[in-house]
Design an enzyme around this catalytic site. Sequence first.
Site, short mmCIF file in Angstrom:
data_model
loop_
_atom_site.label_atom_id
_atom_site.label_comp_id
_atom_site.label_asym_id
_atom_site.label_seq_id
_atom_site.Cartn_x
_atom_site.Cartn_y
_atom_site.Cartn_z
N GLU A 1 0.83 -1.21 0.00
CA GLU A 1 0.00 0.00 0.00
C GLU A 1 0.87 1.27 0.00
O GLU A 1 0.53 2.24 -0.65
CB GLU A 1 -0.97 0.01 1.19
CG GLU A 1 -2.11 -0.99 1.06
CD GLU A 1 -2.97 -0.76 -0.20
OE1 GLU A 1 -3.06 0.39 -0.66
OE2 GLU A 1 -3.52 -1.74 -0.72
N TYR B 1 -7.17 6.70 3.27
CA TYR B 1 -7.17 5.62 2.28
C TYR B 1 -6.34 4.42 2.76
O TYR B 1 -6.78 3.28 2.74
CB TYR B 1 -6.61 6.15 0.93
CG TYR B 1 -6.39 5.02 -0.04
CD1 TYR B 1 -7.44 4.55 -0.81
CD2 TYR B 1 -5.15 4.39 -0.14
CE1 TYR B 1 -7.26 3.48 -1.66
CE2 TYR B 1 -4.97 3.31 -0.98
CZ TYR B 1 -6.03 2.87 -1.75
OH TYR B 1 -5.86 1.80 -2.58
N ASP C 1 -9.87 6.11 -3.34
CA ASP C 1 -8.77 6.78 -4.03
C ASP C 1 -9.27 7.27 -5.38
O ASP C 1 -10.48 7.25 -5.64
CB ASP C 1 -7.57 5.82 -4.17
CG ASP C 1 -7.86 4.69 -5.13
OD1 ASP C 1 -9.05 4.50 -5.50
OD2 ASP C 1 -6.92 4.00 -5.55
#
Length: 346
Positions: free
Chosen positions: A45, A126, A144
């Site tokens: 991520e 996020y 996102d």
Amino acid sequence: MANPSAQLIARRADFQAALHGWYRTHQRQLPWRASPSLYKTVVSEFMLQQTQVATVLPYFDRWLRELPDFAALAAAPETKVMKLWEGLGYYSRARNLHKLAQAVVAMPAPPRTPAAWRELPGIGPYTSAAITSIAFGEPAACVDGNVVRILARLTGETKRFSTSVDAAKHFTPLANALIVDAPAGDHNQAMMELGATVCFRAKPLCLTCPVATFCAARRAGNADELPRFVPKQIEQRSVTRLFVVDRDRILLRRGSANAKRLAGIHELPEACDLGVKPAAATLVATKRRTITRFSITESIHAIAPTSALLKVIAKTEALEWVPLEQLDHVTLSGPHRRWVAELSKR
Ligand code: SF4
């Protein structure tokens, strides 16, 4: 007549069935999805922020080989962490990931909720949703650019957003409503996968889209135009850099330890670092690049290391002579490594 968001939420179970069925069959095989772990999810991520999957793949593999878990990352020297990140850009991500690993290993157990993850370095709404939904099944929706695009099109939202953050805030309630009763990690990954492989920014593949029957933009024929944003003000910037080679060594500038963007990262020095006027050096290359809202023209000038210049260099702490044969051992920002390689061949 209900608004498009309410209509979509009313059909949530059918929407999820179509999306998840497609994801089970069509998801890409990615290394962080094979035998997943919290650590792999966190690393992927961080790397995937602002960066394409294809770019991340070789970095992720090398990272996992060198730093296989939170403990190894926490114990690694920062120079090693930055070197492994070299070329991925946005280096604050690497520094934050390093600090995050040190914080996690100091805890009795990693946190499990989005709110607790947001307390850690480099974690925003996020990333906290992505990590906790994938690793712990928390029903927090990731919003996102991909998800904003899909939701704007599904609902036919024509409002003009001033920033991507505004757009994400606008669609977060709908995204959270659509994840209810779903396996959260798979749902978030399915939305991201749809944005990355079907609902492209330009020319979305509506004919093969698994959720086409739910999509207002497909019916209206305006998918290419959504979402709408106020045009960005692009700011032009010019930078003059110096290419100084003295026998078998090159002059570089090392970003200071507390620099926001480039701490510890080496770049070609700017002419102003050495008090050199561009006219006193020979233009050897002009490079253009865009970073966020800046369009930057970098003019690279070669100059011989005169004795006056050598004195300035010796007095400037951030300037460093690096033997050309040891360039692989320092962390250079990606474009600068390419430029140095290109200019060294002249
Ligand atoms: Fe995107 Fe087209 Fe699917 Fe709508 S139908 S979600 S615009 S790919």
